[in-house]
Design a protein around this motif. Structure first.
Motif, PDB file in Angstrom:
ATOM      1  N   LYS A   9       0.796  -1.220   0.000  1.00 60.92           N
ATOM      2  CA  LYS A   9       0.000   0.000   0.000  1.00 60.92           C
ATOM      3  C   LYS A   9       0.834   1.278   0.000  1.00 60.92           C
ATOM      4  O   LYS A   9       0.318   2.354  -0.188  1.00 60.92           O
ATOM      5  CB  LYS A   9      -0.938   0.005   1.209  1.00 60.92           C
ATOM      6  N   GLN A  10       2.150   1.171   0.278  1.00 58.36           N
ATOM      7  CA  GLN A  10       2.984   2.367   0.258  1.00 58.36           C
ATOM      8  C   GLN A  10       2.952   2.947  -1.148  1.00 58.36           C
ATOM      9  O   GLN A  10       3.103   2.258  -2.125  1.00 58.36           O
ATOM     10  CB  GLN A  10       4.430   2.010   0.627  1.00 58.36           C
ATOM     11  N   MET A  11       2.708   4.228  -1.226  1.00 59.99           N
ATOM     12  CA  MET A  11       2.713   4.824  -2.558  1.00 59.99           C
ATOM     13  C   MET A  11       3.615   6.044  -2.555  1.00 59.99           C
ATOM     14  O   MET A  11       3.996   6.535  -1.502  1.00 59.99           O
ATOM     15  CB  MET A  11       1.285   5.162  -2.985  1.00 59.99           C
ATOM     16  N   ASP A  12       3.958   6.507  -3.750  1.00 60.20           N
ATOM     17  CA  ASP A  12       4.787   7.691  -3.858  1.00 60.20           C
ATOM     18  C   ASP A  12       3.876   8.910  -3.750  1.00 60.20           C
ATOM     19  O   ASP A  12       3.183   9.271  -4.703  1.00 60.20           O
ATOM     20  CB  ASP A  12       5.543   7.681  -5.190  1.00 60.20           C
ATOM     21  N   PHE A  13       3.880   9.531  -2.585  1.00 64.84           N
ATOM     22  CA  PHE A  13       2.938  10.624  -2.361  1.00 64.84           C
ATOM     23  C   PHE A  13       3.267  11.877  -3.178  1.00 64.84           C
ATOM     24  O   PHE A  13       2.428  12.744  -3.338  1.00 64.84           O
ATOM     25  CB  PHE A  13       2.837  10.925  -0.857  1.00 64.84           C
ATOM     26  N   ARG A  14       4.500  11.939  -3.710  1.00 66.19           N
ATOM     27  CA  ARG A  14       4.826  13.072  -4.590  1.00 66.19           C
ATOM     28  C   ARG A  14       4.005  13.028  -5.875  1.00 66.19           C
ATOM     29  O   ARG A  14       3.809  14.027  -6.537  1.00 66.19           O
ATOM     30  CB  ARG A  14       6.308  13.069  -4.959  1.00 66.19           C
ATOM     31  N   GLU A  15       3.548  11.842  -6.211  1.00 68.60           N
ATOM     32  CA  GLU A  15       2.738  11.727  -7.432  1.00 68.60           C
ATOM     33  C   GLU A  15       1.308  12.200  -7.217  1.00 68.60           C
ATOM     34  O   GLU A  15       0.598  12.485  -8.167  1.00 68.60           O
ATOM     35  CB  GLU A  15       2.712  10.261  -7.888  1.00 68.60           C
ATOM     36  N   VAL A  16       0.880  12.256  -5.972  1.00 70.01           N
ATOM     37  CA  VAL A  16      -0.522  12.598  -5.730  1.00 70.01           C
ATOM     38  C   VAL A  16      -0.706  13.967  -5.090  1.00 70.01           C
ATOM     39  O   VAL A  16      -1.827  14.439  -4.928  1.00 70.01           O
ATOM     40  CB  VAL A  16      -1.242  11.525  -4.878  1.00 70.01           C
ATOM     41  N   SER A  17       0.385  14.617  -4.729  1.00 67.86           N
ATOM     42  CA  SER A  17       0.263  15.947  -4.130  1.00 67.86           C
ATOM     43  C   SER A  17       1.491  16.768  -4.460  1.00 67.86           C
ATOM     44  O   SER A  17       2.582  16.221  -4.675  1.00 67.86           O
ATOM     45  CB  SER A  17       0.118  15.830  -2.613  1.00 67.86           C
ATOM     46  N   THR A  18       1.333  18.090  -4.498  1.00 69.09           N
ATOM     47  CA  THR A  18       2.500  18.965  -4.638  1.00 69.09           C
ATOM     48  C   THR A  18       2.707  19.757  -3.352  1.00 69.09           C
ATOM     49  O   THR A  18       3.576  20.610  -3.283  1.00 69.09           O
ATOM     50  CB  THR A  18       2.344  19.953  -5.815  1.00 69.09           C
ATOM     51  N   PRO A  73      -8.507  13.721  -4.480  1.00 74.17           N
ATOM     52  CA  PRO A  73      -7.401  12.764  -4.562  1.00 74.17           C
ATOM     53  C   PRO A  73      -7.260  12.108  -5.937  1.00 74.17           C
ATOM     54  O   PRO A  73      -6.289  11.394  -6.183  1.00 74.17           O
ATOM     55  CB  PRO A  73      -7.755  11.723  -3.493  1.00 74.17           C
ATOM     56  N   ARG A  74      -8.209  12.356  -6.840  1.00 72.62           N
ATOM     57  CA  ARG A  74      -8.090  11.778  -8.186  1.00 72.62           C
ATOM     58  C   ARG A  74      -7.190  12.633  -9.074  1.00 72.62           C
ATOM     59  O   ARG A  74      -6.900  12.248 -10.207  1.00 72.62           O
ATOM     60  CB  ARG A  74      -9.463  11.612  -8.833  1.00 72.62           C
ATOM     61  N   VAL A  75      -6.783  13.804  -8.598  1.00 68.45           N
ATOM     62  CA  VAL A  75      -5.774  14.582  -9.327  1.00 68.45           C
ATOM     63  C   VAL A  75      -4.709  15.022  -8.324  1.00 68.45           C
ATOM     64  O   VAL A  75      -4.953  15.061  -7.126  1.00 68.45           O
ATOM     65  CB  VAL A  75      -6.357  15.827 -10.048  1.00 68.45           C
ATOM     66  N   ARG A  76      -3.540  15.389  -8.836  1.00 64.95           N
ATOM     67  CA  ARG A  76      -2.427  15.729  -7.966  1.00 64.95           C
ATOM     68  C   ARG A  76      -2.766  17.008  -7.192  1.00 64.95           C
ATOM     69  O   ARG A  76      -3.006  18.051  -7.798  1.00 64.95           O
ATOM     70  CB  ARG A  76      -1.191  15.924  -8.847  1.00 64.95           C
ATOM     71  N   GLN A  77      -2.781  16.892  -5.872  1.00 72.34           N
ATOM     72  CA  GLN A  77      -3.257  17.994  -5.041  1.00 72.34           C
ATOM     73  C   GLN A  77      -2.534  19.301  -5.345  1.00 72.34           C
ATOM     74  O   GLN A  77      -1.308  19.347  -5.363  1.00 72.34           O
ATOM     75  CB  GLN A  77      -3.058  17.657  -3.552  1.00 72.34           C
ATOM     76  N   ASP A  78      -3.288  20.351  -5.570  1.00 74.20           N
ATOM     77  CA  ASP A  78      -2.826  21.734  -5.789  1.00 74.20           C
ATOM     78  C   ASP A  78      -2.183  21.959  -7.166  1.00 74.20           C
ATOM     79  O   ASP A  78      -2.087  23.106  -7.615  1.00 74.20           O
ATOM     80  CB  ASP A  78      -1.816  22.206  -4.718  1.00 74.20           C
ATOM     81  N   TYR A  79      -1.742  20.899  -7.813  1.00 75.42           N
ATOM     82  CA  TYR A  79      -0.967  21.076  -9.055  1.00 75.42           C
ATOM     83  C   TYR A  79      -1.761  21.806 -10.128  1.00 75.42           C
ATOM     84  O   TYR A  79      -1.276  22.764 -10.743  1.00 75.42           O
ATOM     85  CB  TYR A  79      -0.502  19.702  -9.574  1.00 75.42           C
ATOM     86  N   VAL A  80      -3.003  21.374 -10.344  1.00 74.87           N
ATOM     87  CA  VAL A  80      -3.779  21.976 -11.440  1.00 74.87           C
ATOM     88  C   VAL A  80      -4.138  23.431 -11.091  1.00 74.87           C
ATOM     89  O   VAL A  80      -4.048  24.320 -11.937  1.00 74.87           O
ATOM     90  CB  VAL A  80      -5.045  21.152 -11.767  1.00 74.87           C
ATOM     91  N   HIS A  81      -4.502  23.659  -9.834  1.00 74.14           N
ATOM     92  CA  HIS A  81      -4.808  25.034  -9.408  1.00 74.14           C
ATOM     93  C   HIS A  81      -3.623  25.955  -9.698  1.00 74.14           C
ATOM     94  O   HIS A  81      -3.769  27.011 -10.307  1.00 74.14           O
ATOM     95  CB  HIS A  81      -5.053  25.077  -7.882  1.00 74.14           C
TER      96      HIS A  81
END
Ligand code: BF8
Ligand code: SF4
Length: 655
Positions: free
Chosen positions: A9-18, A457-465
């Motif tokens: 379950k460990q995931m690369d959190f850099r991929e899901v949030s900035t 959480p379905r898009v990278r947090q803050d990145y698109v904004h």
């Protein structure tokens, strides 16, 4: 849980949030074996049929599923087509979003009524000038009258926003004449929010309204009862009771938690709870109690929308947006989190249990299994908030685990209101939107964009904004913001005046002259109504067309997740604004219902919906729309003044 499973379950959190602070805390939580919405989203693929709104469960002959790839191949058991099914689903999202905002607005109005009738002493009218202005805007006599007389009339009038069964809601008087004329022609001027919500629920019941065009009309009418109704009441009454925001320097991010102090977070939407919590946190008796057990003091922070409101109104630091609400608990530093309504993940109860945070629900509308309920009553608000402080102090004394606070603090200017934009640009003697309009006409400012809404959480947090807003200001589009989006931009440093260096030449010149950032933060999601009023002012001042639909403006919710966002989008579109959403959109391209939202409404004199996932694509579409409006207004300017386009930028990047 098996160790092997945990590793999986460990995931690369850099991929899901900035968001650096969030990433750090997600890693901490994961390493301690606690999961968050990011993992749950990865584990649970969104249902493709539901995502396209191709299923119906409005009766028990179903649920029925159509094929999103071939939407006209099948109909539901009752014969409902894809257009009926998707329109009805959309209608219920609008109903829910509108209900959330209008119920929030009604709570503010309930409080106002009790204040006006002298039944409450913990709250007062703080901004008499605003009270008079709001009253005058809906034709209540103000000259030579006592404040309380006006306030009583204002209450009576605004109650109609909800309860009126025939006629037009009070704030319809603020709508530019030509826009209102379009609404009247289409039969979409709201009567009262309760009536519109009731009717839309009726019409979307099995076997009632089965004409998608007719359903969409009621979607507009209901959404307008949110934007120009319930949400606008929430904003205006909150300003009257708690003060109209004026720009101030304030900070966001988790670094504002203090290891040595009792940390309390308020997360939710209703400012009455927050105002009382501020009073409790500042009460010398409570501070004494905290100090007596060795704490440096009481440290109060906000999250989500009520946090965004008090960030702008009082400078209370903001710990993070929606997708940081679980992560912040993982700091171990949050002694208490008090929530009221909307956008509270049920998972917070579990997360709080894991970290020993005291988690409180306060509103009778929103209890959460596993949370302690301390009900908030506006007649005795301190009974609730003092209790929360007491419990937080107790938890500080017995903090169970290690505290890790990400050291990120981002300062910026917050608290722009539509009144202040008026004052800032027009000068103190003659507040006016004329300088804004002039700068749009002369091309220094290309247009105005509202970038708002959630994180998901379905898009990278803050990145698109952040990428979207950067691209917009680079192209001289002034950006106004609300909700979780503005927290994303504040964390990225874009709410500082120095961020003007990232703007195109024209916008930068305006920002530097006035001393304002290129990104103006306006408050919570109900404060989107400040954008509506600003649009109405731009029309009134002149030079940019006769209706909101003529303005070179655009709106976006690039990372939305909530049904409230759908209602907001629909009221912007019905008001005349081009509105683009990201993530996913609940229609199927090529269907009649989709075409109505994305094209047909514009032909009727409204705005239109659009969709894009990638931020630069989104910016390109918004700018293309702004340019289309500039062209129609005849203010596109000479060729050589044509502002930096995406193509120019790509060409330059390629060099
Ligand atoms: O009303 S922006 S995640 S907090 S829904 Fe929720 Fe979305 Fe945040 Fe505020 Ni608005
Ligand atoms: Fe199926 Fe029609 Fe019932 Fe919906 S209303 S579940 S489409 S039968």
């Amino acid at each position: 849980m098996m160790a092997e499973e945990k590793v999986k379950k460990q995931m690369d959190f850099r991929e899901v949030s900035t968001c650096e602070a969030t990433i750090q805390m997600l890693q901490k939580a994961a390493s301690e074996g606690f999961e968050t919405a990011f993992q749950r989203a990865a584990d649970m693929k969104a249902c493709p049929i539901g995502a396209d709104s191709a299923c119906c469960k409005h009766c028990f002959m179903g649920p029925c599923r159509l094929n999103p790839k071939d939407p006209y191949a099948k109909v539901g058991v009752c014969g409902a087509t894809i257009d009926t099914i998707a329109a009805r689903n959309f209608a219920r999202m609008v109903a829910s979003g509108c209900a959330a905002h209008t119920d929030h607005g009604m709570s503010m109005l309930d409080l106002f009524r009790e204040v006006v009738h002298g039944k409450i002493s913990d709250y007062q009218i703080k901004d008499e000038e605003k009270l008079r202005n709001v009253a005058a805007s809906i034709d209540i006599e103000v000259v030579g009258r006592e404040t309380m007389e006006i306030a009583k009339d204002l209450y009576q009038e605004l109650e109609r926003t909800y309860t009126q069964v025939e006629g037009e809601i009070p704030f319809a008087k603020r709508v530019p004449a030509k826009t209102l004329e379009t609404w009247r022609k289409l039969g979409i001027v709201p009567r009262g929010a309760m009536r519109e919500i009731m009717e839309i629920m009726h019409r979307s019941h099995m076997g009632v309204d089965q004409d998608y065009e007719n359903i969409v009309k009621q979607c507009s009418r209901t959404a307008l009862a949110d934007g120009w109704g319930g949400s606008m009441v929430a904003t205006e009454i909150s300003d009257i009771l708690f003060g109209t925001p004026k720009p101030l320097v304030a900070g966001v991010n988790m670094g504002f938690l203090k290891e040595e102090a009792v940390n309390i977070i308020v997360h939710g939407h209703e400012p009455n709870l927050f105002e009382s919590m501020i009073a409790s946190a500042n009460d010398p008796a409570n501070i004494e109690k905290a100090k007596a057990i060795g704490a440096a003091g009481i440290n109060l922070l906000g999250m989500c929308c009520s946090g965004a409101e008090v960030l702008g109104r009082h400078g209370v630091p903001h710990a993070g947006n929606f997708m940081s609400t679980e992560a912040v608990i993982a700091t171990g530093a949050v002694d208490a989190m008090a929530v009221d309504v909307q956008c509270i993940m049920q998972a917070l109860a579990k997360m709080s249990e894991c970290y020993g945070t005291k988690f409180f629900t306060t509103n009778p509308r929103a209890k959460i299994h596993g949370a302690m309920h301390i009900e908030f009553h506006e007649h005795t608000p301190r009974a609730c908030t003092d209790k929360v402080v007491e419990m937080a102090i107790e938890r500080f004394q017995n903090r169970p685990g290690r505290v890790v606070i990400p050291q990120r603090r981002d300062m910026g200017i917050h608290g722009f209101s539509h009144e202040y934009v008026n004052y800032m640009l027009g000068g103190s003697f003659r507040g006016s939107y004329k300088p804004l309009n002039d700068n749009i006409i002369n091309g220094r400012i290309r247009g105005v964009a509202g970038v708002v809404g959630c994180t998901n959480p379905r898009v990278r947090q803050d990145y698109v904004h952040v990428e979207l807003v950067k691209e917009l200001i680079r192209n001289n589009v002034l950006v106004v913001q609300t909700g979780c989006s503005q927290i994303a931009l504040a964390k990225a440093g874009l709410c500082k005046p120095d961020a003007a260096v990232l703007a195109g030449d024209g916008l930068r010149e305006v920002c530097e002259t006035v001393g304002m950032p290129p990104v103006l933060s306006l408050g919570s999601c109900v404060d989107n109504t400040r954008i509506l009023i600003a649009c109405a002012e731009m029309v009134r001042v002149g030079g940019l067309g006769e209706s909101i639909a003529d303005l070179p403006v655009a709106g976006a919710a690039p990372e939305y997740m909530s049904e409230k966002a759908i209602s907001i989008g629909q009221y912007f579109v019905a008001s005349g604004v081009y509105t683009i959403f990201g993530v996913t959109f609940p229609t199927i391209e090529g269907t009649k219902f989709h075409n109505l939202l994305f094209n047909g409404l514009e032909e009727l004199g409204c705005g239109k919906w659009d969709f894009a996932v990638e931020p630069h694509e989104m910016a390109r579409k918004m700018i293309a729309h702004i340019d289309k409006k500039r062209e129609a207004l005849g203010i596109m300017g000479k060729k050589e003044r044509k502002l930096f386009s995406m193509e120019d930028r790509r060409a330059m990047d390629a060099m």
